[in-house]
Write a protein that holds these residues in place. Structure first.
Motif, PDB file in Angstrom:
ATOM      1  N   SER A   1       0.833  -1.210   0.000  1.00 50.66           N
ATOM      2  CA  SER A   1       0.000   0.000   0.000  1.00 50.66           C
ATOM      3  C   SER A   1       0.866   1.258   0.000  1.00 50.66           C
ATOM      4  O   SER A   1       0.373   2.354  -0.243  1.00 50.66           O
ATOM      5  N   ALA A   2       2.162   1.113   0.239  1.00 52.89           N
ATOM      6  CA  ALA A   2       3.069   2.255   0.228  1.00 52.89           C
ATOM      7  C   ALA A   2       3.545   2.604  -1.183  1.00 52.89           C
ATOM      8  O   ALA A   2       4.214   3.614  -1.371  1.00 52.89           O
ATOM      9  N   LEU A   3       3.181   1.758  -2.158  1.00 49.42           N
ATOM     10  CA  LEU A   3       3.597   1.985  -3.548  1.00 49.42           C
ATOM     11  C   LEU A   3       2.385   2.228  -4.433  1.00 49.42           C
ATOM     12  O   LEU A   3       1.259   1.870  -4.077  1.00 49.42           O
ATOM     13  N   ALA A   4       2.611   2.792  -5.595  1.00 49.32           N
ATOM     14  CA  ALA A   4       1.534   3.082  -6.546  1.00 49.32           C
ATOM     15  C   ALA A   4       0.797   1.801  -6.914  1.00 49.32           C
ATOM     16  O   ALA A   4       1.402   0.736  -7.037  1.00 49.32           O
ATOM     17  N   ASP A   5      -0.522   1.906  -7.118  1.00 50.10           N
ATOM     18  CA  ASP A   5      -1.319   0.776  -7.576  1.00 50.10           C
ATOM     19  C   ASP A   5      -0.878   0.437  -8.996  1.00 50.10           C
ATOM     20  O   ASP A   5      -0.724   1.314  -9.835  1.00 50.10           O
ATOM     21  N   ALA A   6      -0.631  -0.829  -9.242  1.00 49.59           N
ATOM     22  CA  ALA A   6      -0.141  -1.256 -10.560  1.00 49.59           C
ATOM     23  C   ALA A   6      -0.830  -2.562 -10.948  1.00 49.59           C
ATOM     24  O   ALA A   6      -1.296  -3.302 -10.079  1.00 49.59           O
ATOM     25  N   PRO A   7      -0.879  -2.870 -12.246  1.00 53.81           N
ATOM     26  CA  PRO A   7      -1.509  -4.121 -12.696  1.00 53.81           C
ATOM     27  C   PRO A   7      -0.572  -5.324 -12.576  1.00 53.81           C
ATOM     28  O   PRO A   7      -0.524  -6.185 -13.440  1.00 53.81           O
ATOM     29  N   TYR A   8       0.213  -5.356 -11.523  1.00 53.76           N
ATOM     30  CA  TYR A   8       1.111  -6.462 -11.221  1.00 53.76           C
ATOM     31  C   TYR A   8       1.492  -6.342  -9.753  1.00 53.76           C
ATOM     32  O   TYR A   8       1.339  -5.291  -9.132  1.00 53.76           O
TER      33      TYR A   8
END
Length: 135
Positions: free
Chosen positions: A11-18
């Motif tokens: 949750s500390a990183l950008a939402d990504a499709p992986y």
């Protein structure tokens, strides 16, 4: 049988499709696959000029190699997707097909634009590592 691969998001990183990382428990058997290429059964390159169609053929090749090793796409722990293009759209066209094939199993992946790949008219290649329970 369910996969031993655990996908890790943050949750500390950008939402990504992986997923950002993946693990497999101690004792798992790792499977290192050669790059899956878009080759027809006769060895010719499938769909020259079509990034999406070549990506689909690479997924087919990858799936067959996994099956031969006793695994499936849900056992893949990491991928590297190589696309012979400097156009971001070409990379996205290939990625969209590969991402859809993996469905909810969003493995950590690297998507790269490269200058050239090994076969005539080849535009896409998928490298993968998988993990299965060591029985």
């Amino acid at each position: 049988m369910s996969s031993v691969v655990q996908l890790i998001r943050s949750s500390a990183l950008a939402d990504a499709p992986y997923s950002y990382a993946a693990t497999a428990p101690s004792g798992s058997r790792l499977i290192f696959l050669a790059g899956a290429c878009p080759l027809n059964d006769d060895g010719t390159t499938a769909s020259p000029g079509d990034y999406a169609a070549q990506a689909a053929r690479c997924v087919h090749t990858l799936s067959e190699a996994l099956r031969a090793a006793g695994a499936t796409l849900t056992d893949v722990i990491s991928t590297r997707v190589l696309v012979a293009s400097s156009s971001q759209q070409d990379l996205v066209d290939a990625w969209d097909v590969i991402h859809a094939a993996f469905g909810d199993h969003e493995v950590p992946s690297t998507l790269l634009g490269v200058t050239v790949l090994g076969y005539d008219d080849q535009l896409v290649e998928i490298e993968a590592t998988a993990a299965v329970a060591d029985i």
